[in-house]
Design a protein around this motif. Structure first.
Motif, PDB file in Angstrom:
ATOM      1  N   PRO A   1       0.685  -1.124  -0.087  1.00  0.00           N
ATOM      2  CA  PRO A   1       0.105   0.019   0.022  1.00  0.00           C
ATOM      3  C   PRO A   1       0.639   1.194   0.027  1.00  0.00           C
ATOM      4  O   PRO A   1       2.024   1.415   0.675  1.00  0.00           O
ATOM      5  N   GLY A   2       0.444   2.145  -0.754  1.00  0.00           N
ATOM      6  CA  GLY A   2       1.205   3.361  -1.019  1.00  0.00           C
ATOM      7  C   GLY A   2       2.136   3.434  -1.678  1.00  0.00           C
ATOM      8  O   GLY A   2       2.895   4.487  -2.104  1.00  0.00           O
ATOM      9  N   THR A   3       2.762   2.466  -2.292  1.00  0.00           N
ATOM     10  CA  THR A   3       3.904   2.417  -3.285  1.00  0.00           C
ATOM     11  C   THR A   3       3.678   3.123  -4.386  1.00  0.00           C
ATOM     12  O   THR A   3       2.637   2.855  -4.948  1.00  0.00           O
ATOM     13  N   LYS A   4       4.650   3.922  -4.806  1.00  0.00           N
ATOM     14  CA  LYS A   4       4.480   4.504  -6.178  1.00  0.00           C
ATOM     15  C   LYS A   4       5.661   4.365  -6.941  1.00  0.00           C
ATOM     16  O   LYS A   4       6.852   4.015  -6.598  1.00  0.00           O
ATOM     17  N   ILE A   5       5.481   4.349  -8.200  1.00  0.00           N
ATOM     18  CA  ILE A   5       6.617   4.208  -9.353  1.00  0.00           C
ATOM     19  C   ILE A   5       7.001   5.555  -9.771  1.00  0.00           C
ATOM     20  O   ILE A   5       6.438   6.636  -9.783  1.00  0.00           O
ATOM     21  N   LEU A   6       8.373   5.783  -9.506  1.00  0.00           N
ATOM     22  CA  LEU A   6       9.062   6.838  -9.226  1.00  0.00           C
ATOM     23  C   LEU A   6       9.691   7.336 -10.675  1.00  0.00           C
ATOM     24  O   LEU A   6       9.432   8.402 -11.122  1.00  0.00           O
ATOM     25  N   HIS A   7       9.966   6.346 -11.360  1.00  0.00           N
ATOM     26  CA  HIS A   7      10.891   6.800 -12.594  1.00  0.00           C
ATOM     27  C   HIS A   7      11.230   5.719 -13.488  1.00  0.00           C
ATOM     28  O   HIS A   7      11.217   4.492 -13.268  1.00  0.00           O
ATOM     29  N   ARG A   8      11.622   5.770 -14.803  1.00  0.00           N
ATOM     30  CA  ARG A   8      12.088   4.890 -15.791  1.00  0.00           C
ATOM     31  C   ARG A   8      13.581   5.230 -15.615  1.00  0.00           C
ATOM     32  O   ARG A   8      14.105   6.014 -15.543  1.00  0.00           O
ATOM     33  N   THR A   9      14.278   3.893 -15.663  1.00  0.00           N
ATOM     34  CA  THR A   9      15.764   3.702 -15.302  1.00  0.00           C
ATOM     35  C   THR A   9      16.333   3.331 -16.460  1.00  0.00           C
ATOM     36  O   THR A   9      17.534   3.657 -16.720  1.00  0.00           O
ATOM     37  N   THR A  10      15.797   2.318 -17.370  1.00  0.00           N
ATOM     38  CA  THR A  10      16.639   2.038 -18.329  1.00  0.00           C
ATOM     39  C   THR A  10      15.656   1.908 -19.500  1.00  0.00           C
ATOM     40  O   THR A  10      14.415   1.635 -19.334  1.00  0.00           O
ATOM     41  N   ASP A  11      16.160   1.494 -20.892  1.00  0.00           N
ATOM     42  CA  ASP A  11      15.347   0.987 -21.745  1.00  0.00           C
ATOM     43  C   ASP A  11      16.267  -0.093 -22.646  1.00  0.00           C
ATOM     44  O   ASP A  11      17.737   0.037 -22.521  1.00  0.00           O
ATOM     45  N   TRP A  12      15.409  -0.940 -23.370  1.00  0.00           N
ATOM     46  CA  TRP A  12      16.298  -1.965 -24.173  1.00  0.00           C
ATOM     47  C   TRP A  12      15.448  -2.394 -25.215  1.00  0.00           C
ATOM     48  O   TRP A  12      14.391  -2.235 -25.168  1.00  0.00           O
TER      49      TRP A  12
END
Length: 167
Positions: A28-39
């Motif tokens: 509960p309450g966890t949020k996605i912060l950012h994109r780190t990588t792409d491939w």
């Protein structure tokens, strides 16, 4: 990683899109912060596979880690290519990336869904050839912060964490 986040032993989840989203949804309450990588990810076939397009996989043995976003994205490509029901028209095998080189070499599978660095390794060594590849950036890694951490440090803490990550 998921078990550690769920158990409260760590405060951030860093990984591929689907696993991190599943972890975040369970705390509960966890949020996605950012994109780190792409491939890049895609579908590779044995070098001797006779087909030249995705439709040629009808009836083939295709492996990949079922719980990944890249596996599901690859299945959507197969549907777009005319294989309307991949669950009936292919033999799908749930297989980890580390098992893919031997599975291809031994003929256990005809094709794999995979991503870098395994994607590159299989192609560069001649163990597989590209049948279809997503564009750079279609595969992504993300990072989330746990609900308890965000409750303790707030938005300012998340901003500071992200600045430290970038640095």
């Amino acid at each position: 990683l998921g078990e550690a986040l769920l158990g409260g032993l760590i405060d951030n989840a860093f990984g591929a899109d689907s696993p991190v989203i599943r972890m975040a949804a369970r705390v509960p309450g966890t949020k996605i912060l950012h994109r780190t990588t792409d491939w890049v990810f895609g579908i590779l076939v044995r070098p001797d596979f006779p087909g030249k397009d995705l439709a040629s996989l009808r009836g083939a043995r295709l492996s990949g880690p079922f719980v990944t976003g890249t596996f599901m994205s690859s299945l959507l490509q197969l549907i777009d290519a005319g294989i309307k029901d991949p669950f009936k028209d292919l033999k799908l095998i749930n297989q980890d990336l580390s098992d893919q080189p031997l599975a291809l070499a031994s003929g256990q599978v005809d094709a794999v869904t995979t991503w870098h660095p395994m994607f590159k390794k299989l192609v560069d060594t001649g163990a597989a050839r590209v049948l279809w590849a997503a564009k750079q950036g279609d595969g992504l890694g993300i990072q989330g912060l746990s609900g308890p951490w965000l409750a303790k440090y707030g938005e300012e803490g998340a901003v500071r964490f992200l600045k430290a990550w970038i640095m």
